[in-house]
Write an enzyme that holds these catalytic residues in place. Structure first.
Site, mmCIF file in Angstrom:
data_model
loop_
_atom_site.group_PDB
_atom_site.id
_atom_site.type_symbol
_atom_site.label_atom_id
_atom_site.label_comp_id
_atom_site.label_asym_id
_atom_site.label_seq_id
_atom_site.Cartn_x
_atom_site.Cartn_y
_atom_site.Cartn_z
ATOM 1 N N CYS A 112 -10.151 -1.389 4.278
ATOM 2 C CA CYS A 112 -9.429 -1.423 5.561
ATOM 3 C C CYS A 112 -9.006 -0.017 5.972
ATOM 4 C CB CYS A 112 -8.194 -2.316 5.450
ATOM 5 S SG CYS A 112 -8.635 -4.052 5.379
ATOM 6 N N ARG A 155 0.834 -1.232 0.000
ATOM 7 C CA ARG A 155 0.000 0.000 0.000
ATOM 8 C C ARG A 155 0.861 1.272 0.000
ATOM 9 N NH1 ARG A 155 -1.803 -3.733 -0.890
ATOM 10 N NH2 ARG A 155 -3.531 -4.859 0.027
ATOM 11 N N GLU A 200 -4.470 3.163 6.430
ATOM 12 C CA GLU A 200 -4.450 2.783 5.006
ATOM 13 C C GLU A 200 -5.362 3.753 4.250
ATOM 14 O OE1 GLU A 200 -4.759 -1.355 3.981
ATOM 15 O OE2 GLU A 200 -5.772 -0.895 2.094
HETATM 16 C C1 LIG Z 1 -15.404 -2.561 0.052
HETATM 17 C C2 LIG Z 1 -13.966 -2.171 -0.197
HETATM 18 C C3 LIG Z 1 -12.996 -3.149 -0.327
HETATM 19 C C4 LIG Z 1 -11.651 -2.788 -0.552
HETATM 20 N N1 LIG Z 1 -10.720 -3.780 -0.652
HETATM 21 C C5 LIG Z 1 -9.441 -3.466 -0.933
HETATM 22 C C6 LIG Z 1 -8.451 -4.485 -1.090
HETATM 23 O O1 LIG Z 1 -8.725 -5.667 -0.997
HETATM 24 N N2 LIG Z 1 -7.193 -4.098 -1.364
HETATM 25 C C7 LIG Z 1 -6.824 -2.791 -1.502
HETATM 26 O O2 LIG Z 1 -5.651 -2.501 -1.781
HETATM 27 N N3 LIG Z 1 -7.741 -1.797 -1.321
HETATM 28 C C8 LIG Z 1 -9.024 -2.091 -1.058
HETATM 29 N N4 LIG Z 1 -9.957 -1.085 -0.895
HETATM 30 C C9 LIG Z 1 -9.530 0.335 -0.934
HETATM 31 C C10 LIG Z 1 -9.634 0.997 -2.319
HETATM 32 O O3 LIG Z 1 -10.643 0.391 -3.106
HETATM 33 C C11 LIG Z 1 -8.303 0.965 -3.089
HETATM 34 O O4 LIG Z 1 -7.304 1.640 -2.373
HETATM 35 C C12 LIG Z 1 -8.445 1.586 -4.485
HETATM 36 O O5 LIG Z 1 -7.336 1.200 -5.270
HETATM 37 C C13 LIG Z 1 -8.545 3.119 -4.461
HETATM 38 O O6 LIG Z 1 -8.830 3.557 -5.786
HETATM 39 P P1 LIG Z 1 -9.719 4.865 -6.049
HETATM 40 O O7 LIG Z 1 -9.708 5.115 -7.521
HETATM 41 O O8 LIG Z 1 -11.040 4.731 -5.439
HETATM 42 O O9 LIG Z 1 -8.833 5.964 -5.328
HETATM 43 P P2 LIG Z 1 -9.341 7.186 -4.417
HETATM 44 O O10 LIG Z 1 -9.975 6.656 -3.189
HETATM 45 O O11 LIG Z 1 -10.098 8.154 -5.243
HETATM 46 O O12 LIG Z 1 -7.928 7.847 -4.038
HETATM 47 C C14 LIG Z 1 -6.996 7.161 -3.227
HETATM 48 C C15 LIG Z 1 -5.647 7.893 -3.343
HETATM 49 O O13 LIG Z 1 -5.169 7.788 -4.684
HETATM 50 C C16 LIG Z 1 -5.002 9.087 -5.247
HETATM 51 N N5 LIG Z 1 -5.382 9.007 -6.669
HETATM 52 C C17 LIG Z 1 -6.522 8.538 -7.192
HETATM 53 N N6 LIG Z 1 -6.480 8.578 -8.538
HETATM 54 C C18 LIG Z 1 -5.275 9.140 -8.846
HETATM 55 C C19 LIG Z 1 -4.614 9.460 -10.065
HETATM 56 N N7 LIG Z 1 -5.158 9.231 -11.276
HETATM 57 N N8 LIG Z 1 -3.373 10.011 -9.996
HETATM 58 C C20 LIG Z 1 -2.788 10.238 -8.799
HETATM 59 N N9 LIG Z 1 -3.335 9.949 -7.616
HETATM 60 C C21 LIG Z 1 -4.581 9.398 -7.641
HETATM 61 C C22 LIG Z 1 -5.899 10.009 -4.446
HETATM 62 O O14 LIG Z 1 -5.437 11.354 -4.514
HETATM 63 C C23 LIG Z 1 -5.755 9.408 -3.070
HETATM 64 O O15 LIG Z 1 -4.538 9.831 -2.486
HETATM 65 C C24 LIG Z 1 -11.292 -1.423 -0.652
HETATM 66 C C25 LIG Z 1 -12.283 -0.431 -0.529
HETATM 67 C C26 LIG Z 1 -13.609 -0.794 -0.313
HETATM 68 C C27 LIG Z 1 -14.649 0.286 -0.202
#
Ligand SMILES: Cc1cc2nc3c(=O)[nH]c(=O)nc-3n(C[C@H](O)[C@H](O)[C@H](O)COP(=O)(O)OP(=O)(O)OC[C@H]3O[C@@H](n4cnc5c(N)ncnc54)[C@H](O)[C@@H]3O)c2cc1C
Length: 302
Positions: free
Chosen positions: A226, A177, A296
């Site tokens: 998480c 992460r 996280e």
């Molecule tokens: C039900 C559930 C289950 C999950 N299970 C997992 C799991 O098993 N494993 C895991 O790793 N995570 C998990 N997550 C967390 C999450 O889904 C991941 O971290 C996911 O990859 C975040 O992607 P996002 O596009 O939603 O990012 P966001 O939540 O929009 O952003 C997260 C971070 O990334 C940055 N960011 C987003 N897009 C960009 C971009 N294009 N350029 C630069 N920075 C950017 C944002 O500024 C922020 O700092 C889970 C979440 C939920 C709700």
């Protein structure tokens, strides 16, 4: 933050940027928490350097939003703009073992598309919500795999150099992460090199991961996955569970009864409720186990 200067709005329109005033981030995040600000939807990668120069010249702070599935955002009026990449079509194209994926692409759809074309490896990511850009930034992973393993090349906006750049995968460090990108680098696209596998075999892997998720996570409830990272050799969820904290609430912010490292918004939780719950659990774990848990979830606080 509200943009009203007509000259600035005209310059944004010229760059193909869509201005969405007063966007409630509670509606853009999986936790359903967050205040309001103007959102700028970016339609052209080549416009990004000029856009960011423009925002810098006007001293307008900004943050990048992907799918909002790993964010806890402050309530009220927010003092920064939010930038988001618009989805493009097609989100994924294939060239042999290489998938060219837009950062705005939905992660789950990308995994499925690749699977249907006999490209595997990412089965564990099937239930991870959000975009491919967010997954790259976070080095999303589950069930023993992480996206970083498959990254051959990333196209990004390098904030320090103020230009678009292609970075080869071996120049990026992907840890649990955590990635070596600078905080204000913006992911735009990625080439993933994926192993060939028969679709049936990939599907079987996907089914197993889906079942594990369904059995252990509060799917269907508002969460950000998480809340804490697992410390080396330990499980944050297990420690919280052992302290009997499942179900503990502050307002509508609650430690899930299903998975102790998932904190859910069971109604109208505020950011303050969630932060207070996080601080309380962290303190209890530190007292009992001598371990300070690291977030996280990404906090967007004022
Ligand atoms: C039900 C559930 C289950 C999950 N299970 C997992 C799991 O098993 N494993 C895991 O790793 N995570 C998990 N997550 C967390 C999450 O889904 C991941 O971290 C996911 O990859 C975040 O992607 P996002 O596009 O939603 O990012 P966001 O939540 O929009 O952003 C997260 C971070 O990334 C940055 N960011 C987003 N897009 C960009 C971009 N294009 N350029 C630069 N920075 C950017 C944002 O500024 C922020 O700092 C889970 C979440 C939920 C709700």
């Amino acid at each position: 933050m509200r943009l009203e200067d007509p000259k600035l709005l005209a310059a944004l329109a010229e760059l193909g940027v869509e201005h969405r005033p007063d966007t409630a981030l509670a509606g853009e995040t999986s936790l359903g928490i967050g205040g309001t600000t103007d959102l700028l939807l970016i339609r052209r990668h080549d416009a990004i350097p000029d856009l960011l120069k423009l925002l810098d010249s006007q001293h307008l702070p900004h943050k990048f939003l992907g799918g909002g599935s790993n964010l806890l955002v402050q309530d009220g009026e927010l003092p920064w703009l939010v930038l988001q990449l618009a989805r493009s079509e097609p989100e994924v194209t294939l060239e042999g073992h290489i998938a060219h994926v837009d950062a705005a692409a939905d992660l789950g759809r990308t995994v499925t598309f690749c699977a249907k074309n006999d490209l595997g490896g990412m089965e564990g990511l099937i239930g991870v919500p959000g975009t491919v850009g967010g997954a790259l930034r976070m080095n999303a992973g589950a069930y023993g795999m992480q996206i970083g393993t498959y990254v051959r090349e990333v196209k990004l906006y390098r904030a320090a150099e103020r230009r678009l750049e292609i970075l080869s995968g071996d120049r990026i460090s992907f840890e649990y992460r955590h990635t070596s990108f600078a905080p204000d680098d913006m992911m735009l696209a990625v080439k993933l090199e994926l192993p060939s596998k028969p679709f049936k075999e990939i599907l079987q892997g996907i089914r197993i991961c889906n079942e594990k998720r369904r059995a252990s996570q509060p799917l269907g409830q508002k969460s950000a996955g998480c809340i804490f990272k697992n410390p080396s050799g330990a499980s944050a969820g297990r420690m919280i569970d052992e302290l009997g904290l499942k179900g503990l609430s502050v307002g509508d912010a609650r430690v899930s009864n299903r998975h102790a490292n998932f904190f859910v918004n069971a109604g109208r939780a505020s950011a303050a409720d969630m932060l207070s719950l996080i601080a309380h659990v962290r303190e209890r774990v530190a007292k009992a186990f001598g371990i300070t848990l690291e977030h996280e979830v990404v906090l967007w606080l004022v």
